[in-house]
Motif scaffolding. Structure first.
Motif, PDB file in Angstrom:
ATOM      1  N   LEU A   1       0.825  -1.207   0.000  1.00 14.92           N
ATOM      2  CA  LEU A   1       0.000   0.000   0.000  1.00 14.92           C
ATOM      3  C   LEU A   1       0.855   1.251   0.000  1.00 14.92           C
ATOM      4  N   GLY A   2       1.937   1.215   0.763  1.00 17.25           N
ATOM      5  CA  GLY A   2       2.739   2.410   0.942  1.00 17.25           C
ATOM      6  C   GLY A   2       3.346   2.929  -0.338  1.00 17.25           C
ATOM      7  N   HIS A   3       3.888   2.033  -1.175  1.00 15.71           N
ATOM      8  CA  HIS A   3       4.544   2.524  -2.396  1.00 15.71           C
ATOM      9  C   HIS A   3       3.523   3.092  -3.379  1.00 15.71           C
ATOM     10  N   LEU A   4       2.269   2.621  -3.290  1.00 18.92           N
ATOM     11  CA  LEU A   4       1.200   3.245  -4.076  1.00 18.92           C
ATOM     12  C   LEU A   4       0.840   4.607  -3.492  1.00 18.92           C
ATOM     13  N   GLY A   5       0.789   4.684  -2.163  1.00 18.45           N
ATOM     14  CA  GLY A   5       0.463   5.944  -1.506  1.00 18.45           C
ATOM     15  C   GLY A   5       1.446   7.042  -1.848  1.00 18.45           C
ATOM     16  N   ILE A   6       2.718   6.706  -1.924  1.00 25.99           N
ATOM     17  CA  ILE A   6       3.719   7.700  -2.305  1.00 25.99           C
ATOM     18  C   ILE A   6       3.395   8.259  -3.683  1.00 25.99           C
ATOM     19  N   GLN A   7       3.090   7.384  -4.611  1.00 25.79           N
ATOM     20  CA  GLN A   7       2.814   7.832  -5.981  1.00 25.79           C
ATOM     21  C   GLN A   7       1.519   8.629  -6.074  1.00 25.79           C
ATOM     22  N   PHE A   8       0.489   8.212  -5.345  1.00 27.15           N
ATOM     23  CA  PHE A   8      -0.753   8.984  -5.348  1.00 27.15           C
ATOM     24  C   PHE A   8      -0.519  10.379  -4.763  1.00 27.15           C
ATOM     25  N   ALA A   9       0.221  10.434  -3.665  1.00 23.32           N
ATOM     26  CA  ALA A   9       0.495  11.727  -3.038  1.00 23.32           C
ATOM     27  C   ALA A   9       1.278  12.639  -3.984  1.00 23.32           C
ATOM     28  N   LYS A  10       2.283  12.101  -4.634  1.00 21.88           N
ATOM     29  CA  LYS A  10       3.081  12.903  -5.558  1.00 21.88           C
ATOM     30  C   LYS A  10       2.243  13.368  -6.746  1.00 21.88           C
ATOM     31  N   ALA A  11       1.318  12.521  -7.196  1.00 22.80           N
ATOM     32  CA  ALA A  11       0.429  12.914  -8.292  1.00 22.80           C
ATOM     33  C   ALA A  11      -0.446  14.091  -7.895  1.00 22.80           C
ATOM     34  N   LEU A  12      -0.745  14.212  -6.607  1.00 20.79           N
ATOM     35  CA  LEU A  12      -1.562  15.307  -6.098  1.00 20.79           C
ATOM     36  C   LEU A  12      -0.727  16.510  -5.663  1.00 20.79           C
ATOM     37  N   GLY A  13       0.577  16.441  -5.895  1.00 26.24           N
ATOM     38  CA  GLY A  13       1.453  17.558  -5.553  1.00 26.24           C
ATOM     39  C   GLY A  13       1.826  17.631  -4.096  1.00 26.24           C
ATOM     40  N   VAL A  14       1.716  16.532  -3.382  1.00 33.18           N
ATOM     41  CA  VAL A  14       1.988  16.486  -1.942  1.00 33.18           C
ATOM     42  C   VAL A  14       3.395  15.944  -1.714  1.00 33.18           C
ATOM     43  N   ARG A  15       4.090  16.490  -0.714  1.00 35.09           N
ATOM     44  CA  ARG A  15       5.416  16.009  -0.344  1.00 35.09           C
ATOM     45  C   ARG A  15       5.291  14.912   0.718  1.00 35.09           C
ATOM     46  N   VAL A  16       6.219  13.954   0.688  1.00 32.69           N
ATOM     47  CA  VAL A  16       6.056  12.737   1.477  1.00 32.69           C
ATOM     48  C   VAL A  16       7.277  12.462   2.348  1.00 32.69           C
ATOM     49  N   VAL A  17       7.003  12.194   3.630  1.00 30.52           N
ATOM     50  CA  VAL A  17       7.978  11.577   4.526  1.00 30.52           C
ATOM     51  C   VAL A  17       7.583  10.113   4.649  1.00 30.52           C
ATOM     52  N   GLY A  18       8.440   9.226   4.147  1.00 28.30           N
ATOM     53  CA  GLY A  18       8.160   7.797   4.184  1.00 28.30           C
ATOM     54  C   GLY A  18       8.963   7.113   5.276  1.00 28.30           C
ATOM     55  N   VAL A  19       8.292   6.328   6.100  1.00 34.68           N
ATOM     56  CA  VAL A  19       8.931   5.617   7.208  1.00 34.68           C
ATOM     57  C   VAL A  19       8.740   4.123   6.994  1.00 34.68           C
ATOM     58  N   ASP A  20       9.815   3.367   7.117  1.00 32.12           N
ATOM     59  CA  ASP A  20       9.721   1.913   7.017  1.00 32.12           C
ATOM     60  C   ASP A  20      10.820   1.300   7.874  1.00 32.12           C
ATOM     61  N   ALA A  21      10.723  -0.032   8.084  1.00 30.86           N
ATOM     62  CA  ALA A  21      11.673  -0.708   8.961  1.00 30.86           C
ATOM     63  C   ALA A  21      12.317  -1.913   8.287  1.00 30.86           C
ATOM     64  N   ARG A  22      12.213  -1.987   6.955  1.00 28.83           N
ATOM     65  CA  ARG A  22      12.853  -3.076   6.210  1.00 28.83           C
ATOM     66  C   ARG A  22      13.722  -2.473   5.124  1.00 28.83           C
ATOM     67  N   ASP A  23      14.850  -3.117   4.856  1.00 25.62           N
ATOM     68  CA  ASP A  23      15.727  -2.619   3.787  1.00 25.62           C
ATOM     69  C   ASP A  23      14.982  -2.556   2.465  1.00 25.62           C
ATOM     70  N   GLU A  24      14.186  -3.622   2.177  1.00 27.42           N
ATOM     71  CA  GLU A  24      13.432  -3.649   0.922  1.00 27.42           C
ATOM     72  C   GLU A  24      12.409  -2.526   0.875  1.00 27.42           C
ATOM     73  N   GLY A  25      11.763  -2.263   2.016  1.00 23.01           N
ATOM     74  CA  GLY A  25      10.760  -1.208   2.082  1.00 23.01           C
ATOM     75  C   GLY A  25      11.365   0.179   1.926  1.00 23.01           C
ATOM     76  N   LEU A  26      12.508   0.408   2.543  1.00 22.18           N
ATOM     77  CA  LEU A  26      13.167   1.708   2.432  1.00 22.18           C
ATOM     78  C   LEU A  26      13.603   1.970   0.992  1.00 22.18           C
ATOM     79  N   GLU A  27      14.121   0.939   0.345  1.00 24.55           N
ATOM     80  CA  GLU A  27      14.543   1.087  -1.046  1.00 24.55           C
ATOM     81  C   GLU A  27      13.354   1.370  -1.957  1.00 24.55           C
ATOM     82  N   LEU A  28      12.231   0.664  -1.732  1.00 26.35           N
ATOM     83  CA  LEU A  28      11.053   0.882  -2.572  1.00 26.35           C
ATOM     84  C   LEU A  28      10.477   2.278  -2.345  1.00 26.35           C
ATOM     85  N   ALA A  29      10.498   2.764  -1.099  1.00 26.51           N
ATOM     86  CA  ALA A  29      10.011   4.115  -0.814  1.00 26.51           C
ATOM     87  C   ALA A  29      10.840   5.157  -1.553  1.00 26.51           C
ATOM     88  N   ARG A  30      12.148   4.965  -1.579  1.00 26.63           N
ATOM     89  CA  ARG A  30      13.015   5.891  -2.331  1.00 26.63           C
ATOM     90  C   ARG A  30      12.712   5.804  -3.825  1.00 26.63           C
TER      91      ARG A  30
END
Length: 366
Positions: A187-216
């Motif tokens: 859900l989170g990596h979709l949320g980042i893209q939806f937020a950016k599509a709406l012109g919103v800036r995002v602070v992404g928090v995760d606790a897995r190496d794979e999750g942090l990389e996908l958020a970036r």
């Protein structure tokens, strides 16, 4: 009813036949008992969701045997007598909820997901999408824009609809800051893209190496490792936002500390939207009382919001990071990957490769 004469009597399905036991993948009768507002979909792609495990473990208890998966997309193969907005051959994303009453306050407000007399969600309370065919409600289904592939649409049926509505509920304006705790998941990596599509800036928090990389990779403006501890996460969020904190946060993580972290990175008088489903949601009183953080919850999109989401996906090229397997018989391998904690994005099952080939002819590339 139109189209049933061409439907086989038997289909392959992946079912819960006993709680806390492995799925059984076998042939079952094809659902031909269409009610007036029903569509019978020939499944192209179905997706794995955390809720599927909740069903298998008996947290949700449909009548067994029950076909799994509430995330699916495919082609209309047959339809009930009252359906007017769809035609056989239409490409659709399955709506989750089946047979809402249509007359209660929630239904009249275009919120059938909260109707108390519906049959519930496909794949959770009724038969789902891990099958060659699935019966859905035309009133909650959505036609796919030509650009959107089945592989993208299937995970959006729940994961996309859930995070899209939460971001809408957060009410963050263009140029403002949104926090996503659990930003590197399905859900989170979709949320980042939806937020950016709406012109919103995002602070992404995760606790897995794979999750942090996908958020970036998917465009978070700031990415913070929750394993550094709450104070470090809050400091990073405040540094990015001029000491204020984000305007609103969506909590996607079931970690016991996630709700508290979500509130802590949110500025005073801000809003936290809870969509994760842990047994308990725990937040220190200091956040609620002394910082006046408001907490709302959100379920999945209304049918109108789901259709809006698909247009955003088509227009902005929102991408689902996918882990595909080919065929229902490969679902055990997908479950093994999911259980490993190494999955990045969403797991999907390509149920009907022929439909994937056909959609290429219309330019479906997103």
């Amino acid at each position: 009813m139109a189209g049933l004469e061409n439907i086989p009597d038997q289909m392959l399905a992946c079912q819960v036949v006993e709680f806390k036991k492995p799925y059984k993948i076998h042939h079952v009768p094809t659902p031909k008992d269409l009610q007036p507002h029903d569509l019978l979909i020939k499944t192209a792609v179905a997706s794995l969701c955390h809720t599927d495990n909740m069903v298998r473990e008996g947290i949700f208890q449909p009548k067994l045997p029950s076909t799994a998966s509430h995330e699916g997309a495919g082609t209309v193969a047959a339809m009930g007598s009252a359906v007017t907005d769809f035609h056989i051959g239409d490409r659709v994303m399955a709506g989750l909820y089946l047979h809402a009453c249509g007359v209660c306050g929630d239904c009249k407000a275009d919120l059938p997901q909260y109707c108390q007399t519906s049959e519930g969600a496909i794949g959770v309370n009724t038969q789902g999408c891990f099958a060659d065919y699935v019966r859905i409600d035309a009133r909650t289904a959505a036609k796919l824009p030509d650009a959107v592939t089945f592989g993208t649409a299937a995970p959006l049926a729940c994961a996309g609809c859930t995070i899209f509505r939460a971001i809408k509920q957060a009410g963050v304006k263009e140029g403002e800051w949104l926090g996503l705790v659990g930003a590197g998941g399905g859900l989170g990596h979709l949320g980042i893209q939806f937020a950016k599509a709406l012109g919103v800036r995002v602070v992404g928090v995760d606790a897995r190496d794979e999750g942090l990389e996908l958020a970036r990779k998917t465009g978070a403006d700031v990415v913070v490792d929750a394993r550094k501890g709450k104070e470090a996460v809050v400091a990073a969020a405040q540094e990015a936002t001029g000491g204020e904190g984000v305007h609103a946060t969506v909590n996607i993580s079931e970690a016991s500390s996630a709700a508290a972290t979500s509130c802590a990175i949110t500025r005073r008088h801000g809003l936290m939207i809870q969509i994760a489903q842990p047994d308990q949601v725990s937040v220190p009183f200091f956040e609620l009382v002394f910082r006046n953080i408001k907490i709302h919850s959100s379920l999945v999109s209304s049918p109108t919001e789901a259709r809006e989401m698909l247009q955003v996906v088509a227009e902005h090229g929102v991408r689902v990071t996918k882990n595909p397997v080919n065929g229902l018989l490969e679902i055990p391998n997908l479950l093994e990957l999911a259980a490993s904690g190494k999955m990045s994005g969403k797991g999907i099952v390509i149920v009907d490769p022929a439909q994937i080939e056909l959609e290429k002819q219309i330019g479906a590339t997103v």
